[in-house]
Scaffold this active site. Sequence first.
Site, PDB file in Angstrom:
ATOM      1  N   GLY A   1       0.665  -1.312  -0.142  1.00 52.30           N
ATOM      2  CA  GLY A   1       0.068   0.060  -0.011  1.00 52.30           C
ATOM      3  C   GLY A   1       0.943   1.240   0.019  1.00 52.30           C
ATOM      4  O   GLY A   1       0.463   2.198   0.649  1.00 52.30           O
TER       5      GLY A   1
ATOM      6  N   ASN B   1       1.647   2.933  -2.325  1.00 52.30           N
ATOM      7  CA  ASN B   1       0.567   4.091  -3.489  1.00 52.30           C
ATOM      8  C   ASN B   1      -0.447   4.505  -2.535  1.00 52.30           C
ATOM      9  O   ASN B   1      -0.830   6.010  -2.722  1.00 52.30           O
ATOM     10  CB  ASN B   1       0.160   3.492  -4.708  1.00 52.30           C
ATOM     11  CG  ASN B   1       1.488   3.407  -5.640  1.00 52.30           C
ATOM     12  OD1 ASN B   1       1.539   4.347  -6.498  1.00 52.30           O
ATOM     13  ND2 ASN B   1       1.932   2.392  -5.776  1.00 52.30           N
TER      14      ASN B   1
ATOM     15  N   ASN C   1      -5.575   2.249 -13.186  1.00 51.53           N
ATOM     16  CA  ASN C   1      -4.678   1.177 -12.636  1.00 51.53           C
ATOM     17  C   ASN C   1      -3.416   1.801 -12.597  1.00 51.53           C
ATOM     18  O   ASN C   1      -3.322   2.810 -13.544  1.00 51.53           O
ATOM     19  CB  ASN C   1      -4.775   0.037 -13.176  1.00 51.53           C
ATOM     20  CG  ASN C   1      -3.934  -1.177 -12.768  1.00 51.53           C
ATOM     21  OD1 ASN C   1      -3.556  -1.200 -11.589  1.00 51.53           O
ATOM     22  ND2 ASN C   1      -3.070  -1.797 -13.638  1.00 51.53           N
TER      23      ASN C   1
ATOM     24  N   HIS D   1       0.631   0.754 -13.516  1.00 53.05           N
ATOM     25  CA  HIS D   1       1.263  -0.430 -14.106  1.00 53.05           C
ATOM     26  C   HIS D   1       2.930  -0.014 -14.134  1.00 53.05           C
ATOM     27  O   HIS D   1       2.995   0.916 -14.621  1.00 53.05           O
ATOM     28  CB  HIS D   1       0.811  -0.940 -15.298  1.00 53.05           C
ATOM     29  CG  HIS D   1       1.701  -2.060 -15.718  1.00 53.05           C
ATOM     30  ND1 HIS D   1       1.570  -3.472 -15.206  1.00 53.05           N
ATOM     31  CD2 HIS D   1       2.543  -2.091 -16.570  1.00 53.05           C
ATOM     32  CE1 HIS D   1       2.271  -4.330 -15.872  1.00 53.05           C
ATOM     33  NE2 HIS D   1       3.188  -3.552 -16.833  1.00 53.05           N
TER      34      HIS D   1
ATOM     35  N   GLU E   1      -9.169  -5.536 -21.505  1.00 51.51           N
ATOM     36  CA  GLU E   1      -7.946  -5.954 -21.788  1.00 51.51           C
ATOM     37  C   GLU E   1      -6.749  -5.812 -20.530  1.00 51.51           C
ATOM     38  O   GLU E   1      -6.792  -4.495 -20.208  1.00 51.51           O
ATOM     39  CB  GLU E   1      -7.431  -5.024 -23.007  1.00 51.51           C
ATOM     40  CG  GLU E   1      -6.173  -5.748 -23.882  1.00 51.51           C
ATOM     41  CD  GLU E   1      -5.940  -4.795 -25.032  1.00 51.51           C
ATOM     42  OE1 GLU E   1      -4.590  -5.113 -25.232  1.00 51.51           O
ATOM     43  OE2 GLU E   1      -6.818  -3.885 -25.348  1.00 51.51           O
TER      44      GLU E   1
HETATM   45  C1  GRF Z   1       2.982  -0.907  -7.610  1.00 48.82           C
HETATM   46  O1  GRF Z   1       4.234  -1.003  -7.985  1.00 48.82           O
HETATM   47  C2  GRF Z   1       1.950  -0.837  -8.844  1.00 48.82           C
HETATM   48  O2  GRF Z   1       2.904  -0.520 -10.003  1.00 48.82           O
HETATM   49  C3  GRF Z   1       1.622  -2.543  -9.042  1.00 48.82           C
HETATM   50  O3  GRF Z   1       1.588  -2.898  -7.657  1.00 48.82           O
HETATM   51  C4  GRF Z   1       2.523  -2.269  -6.925  1.00 48.82           C
HETATM   52  C5  GRF Z   1       1.967  -1.810  -5.585  1.00 48.82           C
HETATM   53  O4  GRF Z   1       2.897  -1.452  -4.796  1.00 48.82           O
HETATM   54  N1  GRF Z   1       0.333  -2.330  -9.718  1.00 48.82           N
HETATM   55  P1  GRF Z   1       2.271  -0.859  -3.315  1.00 48.82           P
HETATM   56  O5  GRF Z   1       1.255  -1.826  -2.705  1.00 48.82           O
HETATM   57  O6  GRF Z   1       1.313   0.549  -3.739  1.00 48.82           O
HETATM   58  O7  GRF Z   1       3.367  -0.460  -2.459  1.00 48.82           O
END
Ligand code: GRF
Length: 233
Positions: free
Chosen positions: A32, A34, A127, A129, A163
């Site tokens: 988490g 992000n 999302n 990525h 997709e």
């Molecule tokens: C991130 O690097 C994101 O790009 C990918 O999953 C990871 C999640 O990391 N989809 P966090 O849980 O937010 O630390």
Amino acid sequence: MAPRPGRNGSRRSKVSLSSSRCRVAILISGSGSNLQSFIDRAASGKLAVDIAIVFSNRVDAYGLTRAGNAGISTRCLEHSDYPNRESFDQALAQKLDQHQPDLLVLAGFMRILSPWIVDHYKGKILNIHPALLPAYPGLNTHQRVLDANEKWHGSTVHFVTDELDGGPRILQGRLRVDHRESAEDLAKRVQSVEHQIYPEAANWFAEGRLEFRNGEAMFDGKPLAEPIVKDFE
Ligand code: GRF
């Protein structure tokens, strides 16, 4: 530029009353970090969305602790309790809808969404990525980038469609690959980019600058044929 409609069909003004702010559900499965970047932005008054709920499909996701520490409501549903993807997604949507989200932010949510739920929240799912899509969809992106001797790497915020990792791209944070670094170090640098670009893209959505229309990402009323690219150190 016209602001996007609110939940009740009203137009969302750029300087909105707190009751009409964009409500976000953040979906996680793990650390988490992000999610933390959204929490930190909110604390500094620079987040245009309200985090209505943090949802996890794993009880042991550390992101649930981060949300709890920030006083944010959390919910958890374990996918192993459901017989198939769609039944889990229907239970998930039922829980999420109680919080009336305007936007779903997938932040390390390690589940492929069924077409049913993508349609249920059509144009309202973002999302992030960890690669410069369309290059390197899927897993293990950092090692694959190093193995391929790429010059550039980074992360992409995109709308979610059926997709996998293939929905319209919105914003990319790009950095130069240093081939002396390990995949772990590269991952850390990419994550620090993510922490800057993801809240920014969510703010654009809340402000009505970003929307999903006819299968395309629109920014300031114009289709984004290519994502907006920002370079980082
Ligand atoms: C991130 O690097 C994101 O790009 C990918 O999953 C990871 C999640 O990391 N989809 P966090 O849980 O937010 O630390």
